[in-house]
Write a protein that holds these residues in place. Sequence first.
Motif, PDB file in Angstrom:
ATOM      1  N   HIS A 113      -7.849 -10.093   2.018  1.00  0.00           N
ATOM      2  CA  HIS A 113      -7.472 -10.455   0.651  1.00  0.00           C
ATOM      3  C   HIS A 113      -5.943 -10.519   0.580  1.00  0.00           C
ATOM      4  O   HIS A 113      -5.255  -9.583   1.010  1.00  0.00           O
ATOM      5  CB  HIS A 113      -8.008  -9.377  -0.311  1.00  0.00           C
ATOM      6  CG  HIS A 113      -7.902  -9.754  -1.755  1.00  0.00           C
ATOM      7  ND1 HIS A 113      -6.704  -9.784  -2.424  1.00  0.00           N
ATOM      8  CD2 HIS A 113      -8.847 -10.128  -2.645  1.00  0.00           C
ATOM      9  CE1 HIS A 113      -6.920 -10.155  -3.674  1.00  0.00           C
ATOM     10  NE2 HIS A 113      -8.211 -10.378  -3.835  1.00  0.00           N
ATOM     11  N   HIS A 114      -5.420 -11.617   0.041  1.00  0.00           N
ATOM     12  CA  HIS A 114      -3.969 -11.843   0.045  1.00  0.00           C
ATOM     13  C   HIS A 114      -3.179 -10.718  -0.647  1.00  0.00           C
ATOM     14  O   HIS A 114      -2.122 -10.292  -0.163  1.00  0.00           O
ATOM     15  CB  HIS A 114      -3.682 -13.191  -0.626  1.00  0.00           C
ATOM     16  CG  HIS A 114      -2.242 -13.571  -0.650  1.00  0.00           C
ATOM     17  ND1 HIS A 114      -1.592 -14.060   0.457  1.00  0.00           N
ATOM     18  CD2 HIS A 114      -1.318 -13.517  -1.634  1.00  0.00           C
ATOM     19  CE1 HIS A 114      -0.328 -14.291   0.149  1.00  0.00           C
ATOM     20  NE2 HIS A 114      -0.131 -13.976  -1.114  1.00  0.00           N
ATOM     21  N   ILE A 115      -3.681 -10.230  -1.766  1.00  0.00           N
ATOM     22  CA  ILE A 115      -2.928  -9.198  -2.505  1.00  0.00           C
ATOM     23  C   ILE A 115      -2.908  -7.885  -1.728  1.00  0.00           C
ATOM     24  O   ILE A 115      -1.908  -7.167  -1.718  1.00  0.00           O
ATOM     25  CB  ILE A 115      -3.524  -8.974  -3.913  1.00  0.00           C
ATOM     26  CG1 ILE A 115      -3.396 -10.275  -4.703  1.00  0.00           C
ATOM     27  CG2 ILE A 115      -2.803  -7.853  -4.655  1.00  0.00           C
ATOM     28  CD1 ILE A 115      -3.872 -10.170  -6.127  1.00  0.00           C
ATOM     29  N   GLY A 117      -2.690  -7.776   1.338  1.00  0.00           N
ATOM     30  CA  GLY A 117      -1.600  -8.014   2.284  1.00  0.00           C
ATOM     31  C   GLY A 117      -0.256  -7.616   1.686  1.00  0.00           C
ATOM     32  O   GLY A 117       0.531  -6.901   2.318  1.00  0.00           O
ATOM     33  N   HIS A 118       0.007  -8.041   0.444  1.00  0.00           N
ATOM     34  CA  HIS A 118       1.287  -7.685  -0.191  1.00  0.00           C
ATOM     35  C   HIS A 118       1.442  -6.165  -0.305  1.00  0.00           C
ATOM     36  O   HIS A 118       2.541  -5.641  -0.181  1.00  0.00           O
ATOM     37  CB  HIS A 118       1.391  -8.332  -1.575  1.00  0.00           C
ATOM     38  CG  HIS A 118       1.831  -9.773  -1.530  1.00  0.00           C
ATOM     39  ND1 HIS A 118       3.007 -10.174  -0.943  1.00  0.00           N
ATOM     40  CD2 HIS A 118       1.241 -10.910  -1.996  1.00  0.00           C
ATOM     41  CE1 HIS A 118       3.133 -11.494  -1.053  1.00  0.00           C
ATOM     42  NE2 HIS A 118       2.074 -11.962  -1.680  1.00  0.00           N
ATOM     43  N   ILE A 119       0.346  -5.466  -0.547  1.00  0.00           N
ATOM     44  CA  ILE A 119       0.419  -3.996  -0.627  1.00  0.00           C
ATOM     45  C   ILE A 119       0.728  -3.419   0.761  1.00  0.00           C
ATOM     46  O   ILE A 119       1.632  -2.594   0.929  1.00  0.00           O
ATOM     47  CB  ILE A 119      -0.915  -3.410  -1.149  1.00  0.00           C
ATOM     48  CG1 ILE A 119      -1.216  -3.898  -2.571  1.00  0.00           C
ATOM     49  CG2 ILE A 119      -0.887  -1.881  -1.097  1.00  0.00           C
ATOM     50  CD1 ILE A 119      -2.613  -3.556  -3.083  1.00  0.00           C
ATOM     51  N   VAL A 138       4.017  -8.499  -7.658  1.00  0.00           N
ATOM     52  CA  VAL A 138       4.517  -9.547  -8.562  1.00  0.00           C
ATOM     53  C   VAL A 138       4.908 -10.776  -7.744  1.00  0.00           C
ATOM     54  O   VAL A 138       5.846 -10.731  -6.957  1.00  0.00           O
ATOM     55  CB  VAL A 138       5.747  -9.062  -9.377  1.00  0.00           C
ATOM     56  CG1 VAL A 138       5.341  -8.503 -10.709  1.00  0.00           C
ATOM     57  CG2 VAL A 138       6.577  -8.042  -8.620  1.00  0.00           C
ATOM     58  N   SER A 139       4.170 -11.869  -7.946  1.00  0.00           N
ATOM     59  CA  SER A 139       4.454 -13.062  -7.143  1.00  0.00           C
ATOM     60  C   SER A 139       4.278 -14.305  -7.990  1.00  0.00           C
ATOM     61  O   SER A 139       4.153 -14.219  -9.213  1.00  0.00           O
ATOM     62  CB  SER A 139       3.515 -13.093  -5.934  1.00  0.00           C
ATOM     63  OG  SER A 139       2.217 -13.410  -6.373  1.00  0.00           O
ATOM     64  N   GLY A 140       4.239 -15.461  -7.323  1.00  0.00           N
ATOM     65  CA  GLY A 140       4.070 -16.724  -8.039  1.00  0.00           C
ATOM     66  C   GLY A 140       2.671 -16.851  -8.623  1.00  0.00           C
ATOM     67  O   GLY A 140       2.454 -17.573  -9.593  1.00  0.00           O
ATOM     68  N   THR A 303       7.943 -11.756   0.349  1.00  0.00           N
ATOM     69  CA  THR A 303       7.377 -13.102   0.198  1.00  0.00           C
ATOM     70  C   THR A 303       6.225 -13.264   1.203  1.00  0.00           C
ATOM     71  O   THR A 303       6.030 -12.417   2.080  1.00  0.00           O
ATOM     72  CB  THR A 303       8.456 -14.186   0.425  1.00  0.00           C
ATOM     73  OG1 THR A 303       9.144 -13.871   1.632  1.00  0.00           O
ATOM     74  CG2 THR A 303       9.454 -14.223  -0.709  1.00  0.00           C
ATOM     75  N   ASP A 304       5.476 -14.358   1.078  1.00  0.00           N
ATOM     76  CA  ASP A 304       4.273 -14.527   1.899  1.00  0.00           C
ATOM     77  C   ASP A 304       4.600 -14.521   3.391  1.00  0.00           C
ATOM     78  O   ASP A 304       5.516 -15.227   3.834  1.00  0.00           O
ATOM     79  CB  ASP A 304       3.568 -15.839   1.521  1.00  0.00           C
ATOM     80  CG  ASP A 304       2.903 -15.737   0.159  1.00  0.00           C
ATOM     81  OD1 ASP A 304       2.845 -14.611  -0.383  1.00  0.00           O
ATOM     82  OD2 ASP A 304       2.438 -16.772  -0.345  1.00  0.00           O
ATOM     83  N   ASN A 305       3.838 -13.756   4.148  1.00  0.00           N
ATOM     84  CA  ASN A 305       4.036 -13.678   5.601  1.00  0.00           C
ATOM     85  C   ASN A 305       2.740 -13.173   6.226  1.00  0.00           C
ATOM     86  O   ASN A 305       1.912 -12.559   5.551  1.00  0.00           O
ATOM     87  CB  ASN A 305       5.193 -12.712   5.910  1.00  0.00           C
ATOM     88  CG  ASN A 305       4.855 -11.290   5.533  1.00  0.00           C
ATOM     89  OD1 ASN A 305       4.252 -10.563   6.313  1.00  0.00           O
ATOM     90  ND2 ASN A 305       5.183 -10.872   4.298  1.00  0.00           N
TER      91      ASN A 305
HETATM   92 ZN    ZN Z   1       1.806 -13.931  -2.086  1.00  0.00          ZN
END
Ligand code: ZN
Length: 338
Positions: A113-115, A117-119, A138-140, A303-305
């Motif tokens: 799950h993308h979010i 990933g951010h965590i 907090v992202s786009g 940012t996305d990676n």
């Molecule tokens: Zn993102």
Amino acid sequence: MKDIYILGIETSCDDTSASVVKNGRTICSNVVASQIDIHKLYGGVVPEVASRNHVENIAGVVETALEDANVSISDIDAIAVTYGPGLEGALIVGVSYAKALSYANNIHLIGVHHIKGHIFANFLDDENLKPPFLSLIVSGGHTHLIKVSDYNTFEILGKTRDDAAGEAYDKVARVMGLEYPGGPKIDKYAKNGNDNLKFPRIWISNDTLDFSFSGLKSAVLNYLNNCKMKNIEYSIEDVSASFQDAVVEVLVGKTERALKQNNLDTLVIGGGVACNEGLRSAISTMGKNNNVNVHLPSKILCTDNAAMIAAVGYYEYLESNFKYLELNAKSNLNLNKV
Ligand code: ZN
Ligand code: KG4
């Protein structure tokens, strides 16, 4: 114990990224092919254009990630790929590539799950970080307050009811004639401006941790249109500072409230807007005032990676949470159903 190498693949929006991460914490490589130069011609991300560029980039990006990490595909223990949420066509490219690579080389496949990933990007910056903690993402595309109780237990405490914070940044920037993505430009102008326009702080109500940014966005756009109609010059610095202060005050205020309500003393942040200098500084001050341990990941990890996707993959690997060829892209993937 044997080292575990996870290859992460991320194509949910406009970055084609691949990364190799060792034992969920050490980045061996992190390649990001940004499409910003292409999408800024259109003022924002064009989904079909993003998908086509992912198709062109993916093989080279994955190859470079393996080369940079000095490993070959046979050294990889599992391939972790973002399968949602995000742009459906863009996600399909990463998922299809990961499935083919996993099938052809007989390597475990993991859906991420993308979010999440951010965590998990925060684990790559601080090897001592452990749940429980609160995360502000907090992202786009997202604005979420999530309680992380352990590596696999997440509770969404609040989220945006309309625009994401980054989306509001990009729209306000666009009306001021700034190129996509507008967030970093507004952040820069805000440094030399004053919060003298006092745009509304949208709290919704005291008993919710949800956010709303569309009213603030409309207030700023109305102000700009009014100036244009009356031929009044506006200060881009002051509009930026006033807009940013209104966003940051609410983000930080609700985060502080969530920490107190849930008795948490550790906070992590993530997503593109977590690069914002105004937010980083206000979050740090709030942390100091409340004795909260604040983790601010480096900007490349905000940012996305794909490194953040590989980091999640490691913990799924430990749980043997493997997927097979039936894995499909899911643009509206629910965090609690992963
Ligand atoms: Zn993102
Ligand atoms: O996490 P990300 O790379 O992609 C999504 O998953 O959406 O976030 C991109 C968003 C864009 O809206 C961009 O304007 C915003 O993050 N952003 C910023 C800053 N840097 C990137 N917003 C405010 N201030 C910044 N410094």
